[in-house]
Design a protein around this motif. Structure first.
Motif, mmCIF file in Angstrom:
data_model
loop_
_atom_site.group_PDB
_atom_site.id
_atom_site.type_symbol
_atom_site.label_atom_id
_atom_site.label_comp_id
_atom_site.label_asym_id
_atom_site.label_seq_id
_atom_site.Cartn_x
_atom_site.Cartn_y
_atom_site.Cartn_z
ATOM 1 N N LEU B 10 0.846 -1.191 0.000
ATOM 2 C CA LEU B 10 0.000 0.000 0.000
ATOM 3 C C LEU B 10 0.880 1.239 0.000
ATOM 4 O O LEU B 10 1.914 1.287 0.665
ATOM 5 N N LEU B 11 0.447 2.224 -0.738
ATOM 6 C CA LEU B 11 1.245 3.443 -0.878
ATOM 7 C C LEU B 11 0.554 4.635 -0.244
ATOM 8 O O LEU B 11 -0.674 4.754 -0.301
ATOM 9 N N SER B 12 1.341 5.518 0.316
ATOM 10 C CA SER B 12 0.780 6.744 0.896
ATOM 11 C C SER B 12 0.489 7.717 -0.246
ATOM 12 O O SER B 12 0.964 7.539 -1.372
ATOM 13 N N ILE B 13 -0.260 8.751 0.058
ATOM 14 C CA ILE B 13 -0.604 9.711 -0.985
ATOM 15 C C ILE B 13 0.635 10.425 -1.519
ATOM 16 O O ILE B 13 0.724 10.746 -2.702
ATOM 17 N N GLY B 14 1.598 10.644 -0.653
ATOM 18 C CA GLY B 14 2.814 11.320 -1.080
ATOM 19 C C GLY B 14 3.583 10.466 -2.081
ATOM 20 O O GLY B 14 4.082 10.961 -3.092
ATOM 21 N N GLU B 15 3.617 9.185 -1.788
ATOM 22 C CA GLU B 15 4.304 8.236 -2.657
ATOM 23 C C GLU B 15 3.624 8.168 -4.035
ATOM 24 O O GLU B 15 4.274 8.209 -5.076
ATOM 25 N N ILE B 16 2.307 8.088 -3.983
ATOM 26 C CA ILE B 16 1.517 8.024 -5.212
ATOM 27 C C ILE B 16 1.713 9.296 -6.035
ATOM 28 O O ILE B 16 1.825 9.268 -7.267
ATOM 29 N N ALA B 17 1.789 10.404 -5.351
ATOM 30 C CA ALA B 17 1.975 11.696 -6.016
ATOM 31 C C ALA B 17 3.336 11.711 -6.716
ATOM 32 O O ALA B 17 3.451 12.100 -7.880
ATOM 33 N N SER B 41 -5.844 4.065 6.418
ATOM 34 C CA SER B 41 -5.010 3.404 7.428
ATOM 35 C C SER B 41 -5.690 3.587 8.782
ATOM 36 O O SER B 41 -6.702 4.279 8.884
ATOM 37 N N GLY B 42 -5.121 2.964 9.801
ATOM 38 C CA GLY B 42 -5.674 3.119 11.139
ATOM 39 C C GLY B 42 -5.800 4.593 11.502
ATOM 40 O O GLY B 42 -6.802 5.021 12.057
ATOM 41 N N GLY B 43 -4.817 5.341 11.155
ATOM 42 C CA GLY B 43 -4.823 6.765 11.484
ATOM 43 C C GLY B 43 -5.546 7.637 10.471
ATOM 44 O O GLY B 43 -5.308 8.830 10.380
ATOM 45 N N ARG B 47 -4.495 5.094 1.714
ATOM 46 C CA ARG B 47 -3.550 4.055 1.289
ATOM 47 C C ARG B 47 -3.978 3.555 -0.078
ATOM 48 O O ARG B 47 -5.118 3.147 -0.274
ATOM 49 N N PHE B 48 -3.059 3.612 -1.024
ATOM 50 C CA PHE B 48 -3.366 3.254 -2.413
ATOM 51 C C PHE B 48 -2.762 1.924 -2.823
ATOM 52 O O PHE B 48 -1.697 1.542 -2.341
ATOM 53 N N LEU B 49 -3.460 1.266 -3.742
ATOM 54 C CA LEU B 49 -2.935 0.045 -4.339
ATOM 55 C C LEU B 49 -1.960 0.447 -5.435
ATOM 56 O O LEU B 49 -2.058 1.533 -5.997
ATOM 57 N N ARG B 50 -1.073 -0.453 -5.755
ATOM 58 C CA ARG B 50 -0.164 -0.162 -6.860
ATOM 59 C C ARG B 50 -0.934 0.051 -8.153
ATOM 60 O O ARG B 50 -0.555 0.856 -8.996
#
Lengths: 150, 150
Positions: B10-17, B41-43, B47-50
Motif C-alpha cells: 500500500l502506498l501513501s498519498i505522497g508516494e503516489i503523487a 489506514s488506522g490513522g 492508502r493506495f494500491l499499486r
DNA sequence: CTGCAATCTCAACCTAACTTGAGGTCAAGC
DNA sequence: GCTTGACCTCAAGTTAGGTTGAGATTGCAG
C-alpha cells in the motif's frame, strides 16, 4: 470609389450576434477582453464593422482548434490597426494557425500509434509498460509515460 | 501464489503523487470526484494500491486527449470493482479512447484541409468565402461556416 | 409622442479543475 | 517522549469562458 461609411455599414450587436451565431453576452465579453473594439453610436450602443464578423468567426475557429482567448488575442494583434484587414493579413494568421494544427495533429497521431502498440503488445498486464506504468514521470530512473505524455 | 496484501503493497498519498507526477491535492480532488477510492489506514490516512498508479496515469492520458473528468469517470466505471483490473479490462478502455482519438484527428485534419483550400483560393478578401464569412452559421439561408465548424 | 424591443452597465453567478490556507493529527527518528 | 514532516478536513480562492439579472436608456414603428 472611396468607401464612404454609411450608417447602414455599421451593425448592431444583435445583428452581429445573429450573423456569427455568438451570443450577445459573449460578444460583449470579447470586447472586455479586447478581442474586438466596436465603435459607439450617439446613444452609446455598440456599432460593428462588417469586417468584425470575420474577426469573430476567426475567434470561433481558433477556439475550436484549442487556442485560448489570450492566444487568439495575440494572433489578432497582428492585424492592422485602423484599416480593414486584407486577404494577406488573414493569410498570415491562417498560416500560423495551420502550423499549430499540424503540431496538434502530429501529437494526437503519435499518441494513437503508441496506444495501438500498447494494446497490441499485451503488456498492459505487466508492470513495465512504458505507457501505462509511468511510475517515474517526473523522476529520472528510467523510461516512463514521458514517452506518451511529452 | 495467492497475492497477499502486505502493508508494503500500500502506498501513501505522497508516494503516489511522486510516482504519478500529480500533486497531492489533485489526487485528493480526484477522490472527491470518485475517480479513485483509496482505503484508509488506522490513522485515517489514504492508502493506495499499486494498480491505482495506472488508474491515475490513465486519467492523465485521457485528459490529454481532451476528456473531462466526468467522461473519464464514466470510462473508469467500466473497470471491475473489487479486483485489480486485468489487461483486457484496460484494453477495452483503450479501444474506446482510441476511437475518440480517431474522430478528433479526422476533425482536425478536415479543418486543416479546408483552411488550406481557403488560403489557396485567395477568397479571404471576398465576401462569400464559406469559411471566413459564416454570416449565417445558425441561419438556413445557404452555406456558411458550418462547413468548417460542424 | 408613445410603446416596446433592443441595448447599456455592473455585479453576481456558473462549471471545470484545481490550489491554498487554517487548524489539527500521525508516525518515524533521535 | 518529543520534534518534524507528512497527512487530515473543510472552506475559500483562482483562471477560463461565459451567462444571468437588475435597473436604466435608446431607437424604431406606428
Amino acid at each position: 470609389m472611396t468607401a464612404r461609411l454609411k450608417p447602414s455599414d455599421l451593425l448592431s450587436i444583435g445583428e452581429i450576434a445573429r450573423r456569427t451565431g455568438l451570443s450577445v453576452s459573449a460578444i460583449r465579453f470579447y470586447e472586455d477582453k479586447r478581442l474586438i473594439e466596436p465603435v459607439r453610436s450617439g446613444g452609446n450602443q455598440r456599432r460593428f464593422l462588417r469586417s468584425d464578423i470575420r474577426r469573430l468567426s476567426f475567434i470561433l475557429i481558433a477556439q475550436r482548434l484549442g487556442l485560448s482567448l489570450t492566444e487568439i488575442e495575440a494572433e489578432l494583434a497582428k492585424l492592422p490597426q485602423g484599416r480593414t484587414p486584407t486577404a494577406s493579413d488573414w493569410e498570415a494568421i491562417s498560416a500560423a494557425i495551420r502550423a499549430r494544427l499540424d503540431v496538434r495533429i502530429a501529437e494526437l497521431t503519435r499518441t494513437r500509434d503508441r496506444l495501438d502498440g500498447c494494446i497490441g503488445c499485451g503488456c498492459l498486464s505487466l508492470t513495465h509498460c512504458a505507457i501505462w506504468n509511468p511510475e517515474d514521470r517526473l523522476g529520472a530512473e528510467g523510461p516512463g509515460a514521458r514517452k506518451l505524455l511529452d
